[in-house]
Design a protein around this motif. Structure first.
Motif, PDB file in Angstrom:
ATOM      1  N   ARG A  46      -9.289   7.305   3.598  1.00  0.00           N
ATOM      2  CA  ARG A  46      -8.661   8.490   4.149  1.00  0.00           C
ATOM      3  C   ARG A  46      -8.334   8.247   5.628  1.00  0.00           C
ATOM      4  O   ARG A  46      -9.120   7.905   6.367  1.00  0.00           O
ATOM      5  CB  ARG A  46      -9.727   9.887   4.306  1.00  0.00           C
ATOM      6  CG  ARG A  46      -9.307  10.883   4.545  1.00  0.00           C
ATOM      7  CD  ARG A  46     -10.209  11.920   4.831  1.00  0.00           C
ATOM      8  NE  ARG A  46     -10.676  12.738   3.294  1.00  0.00           N
ATOM      9  CZ  ARG A  46     -11.562  12.663   2.539  1.00  0.00           C
ATOM     10  NH1 ARG A  46     -12.515  11.803   2.829  1.00  0.00           N
ATOM     11  NH2 ARG A  46     -11.555  13.493   1.437  1.00  0.00           N
ATOM     12  N   TRP A  88      -9.741   3.987  -1.821  1.00  0.00           N
ATOM     13  CA  TRP A  88      -8.973   4.939  -1.058  1.00  0.00           C
ATOM     14  C   TRP A  88      -9.420   5.299   0.453  1.00  0.00           C
ATOM     15  O   TRP A  88     -10.560   5.651   0.837  1.00  0.00           O
ATOM     16  CB  TRP A  88      -8.904   6.276  -1.673  1.00  0.00           C
ATOM     17  CG  TRP A  88      -8.308   6.467  -3.121  1.00  0.00           C
ATOM     18  CD1 TRP A  88      -7.797   5.326  -4.116  1.00  0.00           C
ATOM     19  CD2 TRP A  88      -7.654   7.387  -3.761  1.00  0.00           C
ATOM     20  NE1 TRP A  88      -7.097   5.660  -4.944  1.00  0.00           N
ATOM     21  CE2 TRP A  88      -6.932   7.019  -4.903  1.00  0.00           C
ATOM     22  CE3 TRP A  88      -7.378   8.972  -3.349  1.00  0.00           C
ATOM     23  CZ2 TRP A  88      -6.173   7.993  -5.622  1.00  0.00           C
ATOM     24  CZ3 TRP A  88      -6.646   9.776  -4.124  1.00  0.00           C
ATOM     25  CH2 TRP A  88      -6.068   9.389  -5.162  1.00  0.00           C
ATOM     26  N   GLU A 137       0.834  -1.114   0.154  1.00  0.00           N
ATOM     27  CA  GLU A 137      -0.012   0.030   0.028  1.00  0.00           C
ATOM     28  C   GLU A 137       0.826   1.147  -0.042  1.00  0.00           C
ATOM     29  O   GLU A 137       1.929   1.350   0.481  1.00  0.00           O
ATOM     30  CB  GLU A 137      -0.956   0.143   1.146  1.00  0.00           C
ATOM     31  CG  GLU A 137      -1.977  -1.197   1.245  1.00  0.00           C
ATOM     32  CD  GLU A 137      -2.938  -0.968   2.470  1.00  0.00           C
ATOM     33  OE1 GLU A 137      -3.915  -1.565   2.408  1.00  0.00           O
ATOM     34  OE2 GLU A 137      -2.399  -0.530   3.520  1.00  0.00           O
ATOM     35  N   PHE A 142      -4.252   9.759   2.167  1.00  0.00           N
ATOM     36  CA  PHE A 142      -5.122   8.440   1.919  1.00  0.00           C
ATOM     37  C   PHE A 142      -4.085   7.307   1.981  1.00  0.00           C
ATOM     38  O   PHE A 142      -3.039   7.489   1.349  1.00  0.00           O
ATOM     39  CB  PHE A 142      -5.788   8.598   0.464  1.00  0.00           C
ATOM     40  CG  PHE A 142      -6.887   9.415   0.235  1.00  0.00           C
ATOM     41  CD1 PHE A 142      -8.248   9.142   0.631  1.00  0.00           C
ATOM     42  CD2 PHE A 142      -6.533  10.760  -0.068  1.00  0.00           C
ATOM     43  CE1 PHE A 142      -9.327   9.987   0.593  1.00  0.00           C
ATOM     44  CE2 PHE A 142      -7.727  11.828  -0.007  1.00  0.00           C
ATOM     45  CZ  PHE A 142      -8.929  11.439   0.237  1.00  0.00           C
ATOM     46  N   ILE A 194     -13.737  10.029  -5.483  1.00  0.00           N
ATOM     47  CA  ILE A 194     -12.344   9.429  -5.532  1.00  0.00           C
ATOM     48  C   ILE A 194     -12.752   8.005  -5.434  1.00  0.00           C
ATOM     49  O   ILE A 194     -13.566   7.299  -5.061  1.00  0.00           O
ATOM     50  CB  ILE A 194     -11.425   9.659  -4.164  1.00  0.00           C
ATOM     51  CG1 ILE A 194     -12.297   9.535  -3.015  1.00  0.00           C
ATOM     52  CG2 ILE A 194     -11.289  11.170  -4.290  1.00  0.00           C
ATOM     53  CD1 ILE A 194     -11.403   9.692  -1.581  1.00  0.00           C
ATOM     54  N   VAL A 199      -3.621   3.596   0.059  1.00  0.00           N
ATOM     55  CA  VAL A 199      -4.180   3.165  -0.995  1.00  0.00           C
ATOM     56  C   VAL A 199      -3.631   1.844  -1.588  1.00  0.00           C
ATOM     57  O   VAL A 199      -2.616   1.714  -1.538  1.00  0.00           O
ATOM     58  CB  VAL A 199      -4.258   4.309  -2.319  1.00  0.00           C
ATOM     59  CG1 VAL A 199      -4.767   3.773  -3.535  1.00  0.00           C
ATOM     60  CG2 VAL A 199      -4.752   5.345  -2.019  1.00  0.00           C
ATOM     61  N   ALA A 220      -3.731   8.755  -9.218  1.00  0.00           N
ATOM     62  CA  ALA A 220      -3.933   9.562  -8.152  1.00  0.00           C
ATOM     63  C   ALA A 220      -4.002  10.956  -8.720  1.00  0.00           C
ATOM     64  O   ALA A 220      -4.601  11.696  -8.307  1.00  0.00           O
ATOM     65  CB  ALA A 220      -2.749   9.447  -7.219  1.00  0.00           C
TER      66      ALA A 220
END
Length: 299
Positions: free
Chosen positions: A244, A242, A226, A253, A238, A255, A269
């Motif tokens: 936050r 994702w 990640e 974030f 988004i 991801v 992104a």
């Protein structure tokens, strides 16, 4: 060159296994972290290296030679259970330990004076140990351990009892001695100390070694694939994956790659705003430690 090599080491206390077929190689000039919960076998291993107790089987080598009594002069040991003479004065105590470790009377005085000044406790040299705070006594114990500048220093929970300021002082001394070529075997529960100091680690649990490698290798082995993206959003939409983790001037974030390359993730992104930061997520040693112990316990 390995300063310490351990081969197929076993130790039991009655029916209880303390060490099970342990193999370790500790290179010269590194800070090597020995990790594990209470009862994992760390202290038993340290006591065998210091020849306080014998193993049931297996071998320990110091600089390629079978470990024998003469090698102890090249090893410093700071036990978790501190051992100072409470009625002795600081100066007399340190001179005694320095002489015990083979320093001449003149060299002992020079080293004690040097270390008291270095640790900023010269004014306490005529105080008795039982007049000192716990943290101050810990400093005296540390000096007594390093005063003969051995090739290998074994520290069992060296930061126990220290406030953050004095813990930082000890950390700086460890780094300085390491830069002089001294090797450290550091046993600790403080994972932040491992992150800051250790280059290589071995993790023990229930008498067995369950993990070993350089700090970077171990973290890479358990990374979640990640990335953390700090972004100034220009879009209200988004991707659902994702997550936050903070929001202030910019949003941050976490991801997952989900099979993408890092370039592909970054290109995706950029469609949602101005990228301010992009970094791989690596687990902390505390997260790895907890997860490995859980995995081991669950079979």
């Amino acid at each position: 060159m390995d300063i310490l090599e351990i081969q197929n080491l076993n130790k039991s206390f009655g029916p209880t296994k303390a060490l099970t077929n342990i193999n370790l190689q500790i290179p010269k000039g590194v800070i090597f972290g020995l990790l594990g919960p209470n009862g994992a076998g760390k202290t038993t291993l340290i006591r065998i290296i210091n020849q306080i107790i014998d193993s049931d089987s297996g071998s320990v080598y110091f600089k390629g030679e079978p470990l024998v009594r003469k090698h102890i002069a090249n090893i410093g040991y700071l036990p978790e259970e501190r051992g100072l003479y409470k009625k002795m004065k600081v100066w007399d105590q340190l001179i005694y330990f320095a002489r015990l470790k083979g320093l001449t009377a003149e060299m002992a005085k020079e080293r004690v004076d040097f270390w008291l000044k270095k640790m900023e406790i010269s004014l306490w040299k005529d105080k008795r140990i039982d007049d000192l705070s716990k943290g101050m006594a810990q400093k005296i114990q540390f000096i007594s351990t390093v005063i003969h500048e051995p090739e290998l220093l074994i520290l069992d929970e060296p930061f126990s009892g220290f406030d953050p300021v004095n813990a930082e002082i000890i950390k700086d001394q460890i780094i300085e001695l390491k830069n002089k070529g001294i090797t450290f075997l550091l046993s600790t529960h403080r994972m932040e100390s491992v992150e800051l100091l250790c280059e290589q680690i071995a993790m023990f649990h229930q008498s067995e070694k369950i993990l070993e490698g350089s700090l970077n290798e171990v973290k890479s082995q358990f990374k979640p694939n990640e990335y953390e993206i700090n972004i100034h959003l220009t879009s209200t939409q988004i991707p659902k994956n994702w997550n936050r983790i903070s929001s202030y001037d910019n949003d941050t974030f976490r991801v997952p790659l989900n099979g993408k390359s890092t370039n592909e993730l970054l290109e995706e992104a950029m469609q949602f705003g101005l990228i301010k930061g992009f970094s791989e997520v690596l687990p902390t040693m505390e997260e790895i430690f907890i997860q490995q112990v859980k995995n081991y316990n669950n079979g």
